[in-house]
Design an enzyme around this catalytic site. Structure first.
Site, PDB file in Angstrom:
ATOM      1  N   VAL A 219      20.762  50.602  27.709  1.00  0.00           N
ATOM      2  CA  VAL A 219      20.239  51.773  27.003  1.00  0.00           C
ATOM      3  C   VAL A 219      18.972  52.217  27.732  1.00  0.00           C
ATOM      4  O   VAL A 219      18.014  51.450  27.821  1.00  0.00           O
ATOM      5  CB  VAL A 219      19.880  51.452  25.537  1.00  0.00           C
ATOM      6  CG1 VAL A 219      19.496  52.734  24.807  1.00  0.00           C
ATOM      7  CG2 VAL A 219      21.012  50.743  24.822  1.00  0.00           C
ATOM      8  N   HIS A 220      18.990  53.430  28.267  1.00  0.00           N
ATOM      9  CA  HIS A 220      17.789  53.885  28.974  1.00  0.00           C
ATOM     10  C   HIS A 220      17.489  55.369  28.796  1.00  0.00           C
ATOM     11  O   HIS A 220      16.409  55.824  29.148  1.00  0.00           O
ATOM     12  CB  HIS A 220      17.911  53.594  30.480  1.00  0.00           C
ATOM     13  CG  HIS A 220      18.781  54.572  31.208  1.00  0.00           C
ATOM     14  ND1 HIS A 220      20.151  54.444  31.249  1.00  0.00           N
ATOM     15  CD2 HIS A 220      18.482  55.691  31.904  1.00  0.00           C
ATOM     16  CE1 HIS A 220      20.660  55.446  31.946  1.00  0.00           C
ATOM     17  NE2 HIS A 220      19.678  56.221  32.352  1.00  0.00           N
ATOM     18  N   ARG A 221      18.413  56.164  28.236  1.00  0.00           N
ATOM     19  CA  ARG A 221      18.168  57.592  28.067  1.00  0.00           C
ATOM     20  C   ARG A 221      16.966  57.804  27.162  1.00  0.00           C
ATOM     21  O   ARG A 221      16.836  57.165  26.117  1.00  0.00           O
ATOM     22  CB  ARG A 221      19.388  58.277  27.469  1.00  0.00           C
ATOM     23  CG  ARG A 221      20.615  58.229  28.347  1.00  0.00           C
ATOM     24  CD  ARG A 221      20.661  59.367  29.321  1.00  0.00           C
ATOM     25  NE  ARG A 221      21.730  59.175  30.296  1.00  0.00           N
ATOM     26  CZ  ARG A 221      21.996  60.015  31.272  1.00  0.00           C
ATOM     27  NH1 ARG A 221      21.269  61.107  31.414  1.00  0.00           N
ATOM     28  NH2 ARG A 221      22.958  59.782  32.125  1.00  0.00           N
TER      29      ARG A 221
END
Length: 375
Positions: A219-221
């Site tokens: 998860v990086h957005r």
């Protein structure tokens, strides 16, 4: 002997390092001596875990120019552009090549345009049609600043056509009338090339995962990683997946995600193991051995498909429409219940087929061929 074509390649984030490795192999192989590449690293991903490791393990030579712009937030765009402009002035490239949809992509494209140097955009034509995503704005503006648009799929070509951009091979390529070519996906090139190497890594042994069922999640957005409530909902889903299936969820954590988690009141999340960021080969090895992938990454959702792994996309949309409807990839957003349902759905599906939309594994060579003929 004719002078080699001089390319300034602008990279700055993890996905771009990996994509650039494919072109680097072509430039060191069949196109050696015909194209000279100068690599500029904007510094967007500037820590060793998100930058240096990719250059080393993919066999890439160090960047020729390293800017110290730091994280590519709005206040750093001007510094990145200034660094690219300075390098263009010093090295006089024939064109500037950019990848994907990050702030480094846009900085490179806009700086080249200001300096009157044509732009080649690799991964052109992608559209999620979600203008709340910074990546969507970046890719659209980069496309409209480019002279060469290298599309990974037929859908990408159609997207450009809908925006009034169409190709005529009989005329010279210009920014107003760009050359549009479907070349395939350089990330497919890399998966084909590196998968066998990745399977020899020790990461499964190091993490005690040999012979065990597990999931890989990233998860990086910004829309999720910077929102404590959304991020907690996603991690609650990971824990619920473990409770329902017994599958441990391994999360190589992005620095921005780690910062939000540190200030979050959620957790503990049973069955979720958070580990430091991984290099490309170790992550590829984990995906190859996993039962399912959960991610908001554009690149990882494709790599899962290329390795025939089911994938739950932690977004409401995707620019890679080819992945949907083939039985292996499902959009789930960030709702806990929907993520758990989607994971159960894809785990029940038959083996994931590899879509034939992403080329023949030689996209980088096709890009070089087009540039040598038309630049």
């Amino acid at each position: 002997m004719a002078k080699p074509l001089r390319i300034l390649t602008v990279v700055g984030a993890r996905p771009q390092f990996i994509k650039a490795a494919a072109l680097g192999r072509a430039l060191g192989g069949p196109f050696a001596g015909r194209i000279k590449e100068i690599v500029l690293h904007t510094g967007q991903h500037f820590d060793a875990g998100m930058s240096d490791v990719f250059f080393k393990e993919l066999g890439m030579r160090p960047a020729d120019v390293l800017l110290s712009s730091g994280p590519a937030e709005a206040s750093h765009m001007g510094r990145m552009m200034a660094g690219v402009e300075r390098t263009i002035g010093e090295d006089r490239p024939d064109l500037v090549l950019v990848y994907g949809d990050t702030n480094s992509t846009l900085a490179g494209a806009m700086a080249a345009t200001r300096m009157g140097v044509p732009v080649a955009h690799v991964e052109a034509g992608l559209r999620s049609y979600d203008n709340t995503m910074p990546e969507e704005e970046n890719r659209v503006m980069a496309d409209h600043a480019s002279t060469w648009l290298f599309c990974p799929t037929a859908t990408a070509v159609k997207n450009l056509d809908r925006e009034g951009m169409s190709d005529d091979p009989a005329r010279a390529a210009t920014r107003k009338k760009p050359r549009i070519v479907q070349v395939g996906d350089v990330m497919f090139d890399n998966t084909v090339h590196y998968a066998a190497i990745a399977r020899g890594r020790s990461i499964l042994h190091d993490l005690g995962l040999e012979g065990r069922a597990f999931a890989v999640a990233t998860v990086h957005r910004a829309s999720t990683a910077d929102d404590p409530d959304k991020l907690s909902a996603v991690f609650a889903a990971f824990s619920a997946i473990h409770a329902a299936t017994g599958v441990e969820v391994i999360v190589p954590v992005h620095p921005r995600t780690a910062r939000t988690l540190a200030g979050s009141k959620g957790g503990p999340w049973n069955g979720v193991r958070i580990i430091p960021p991984l290099g490309y080969l170790d992550l590829l090895a984990l995906v190859d051995a996993a039962q399912v992938v959960l991610t908001d990454s554009g690149g990882l959702q494709k790599e899962a498909c290329f390795l025939r792994k089911p994938c739950v996309i932690l977004r409401d949309n995707t620019e890679w429409l080819e992945l949907l409807g083939i039985g292996g990839s499902v959009l789930a957003g960030t709702d806990t219940e929907r993520i758990v349902e989607a994971t159960s759905e894809v785990l029940r599906a038959d083996q994931v087929p590899i879509p034939d939309a992403f080329g023949d594994g030689h996209a980088a060579e096709h890009i070089c061929e087009v540039l040598l003929k038309t630049a």
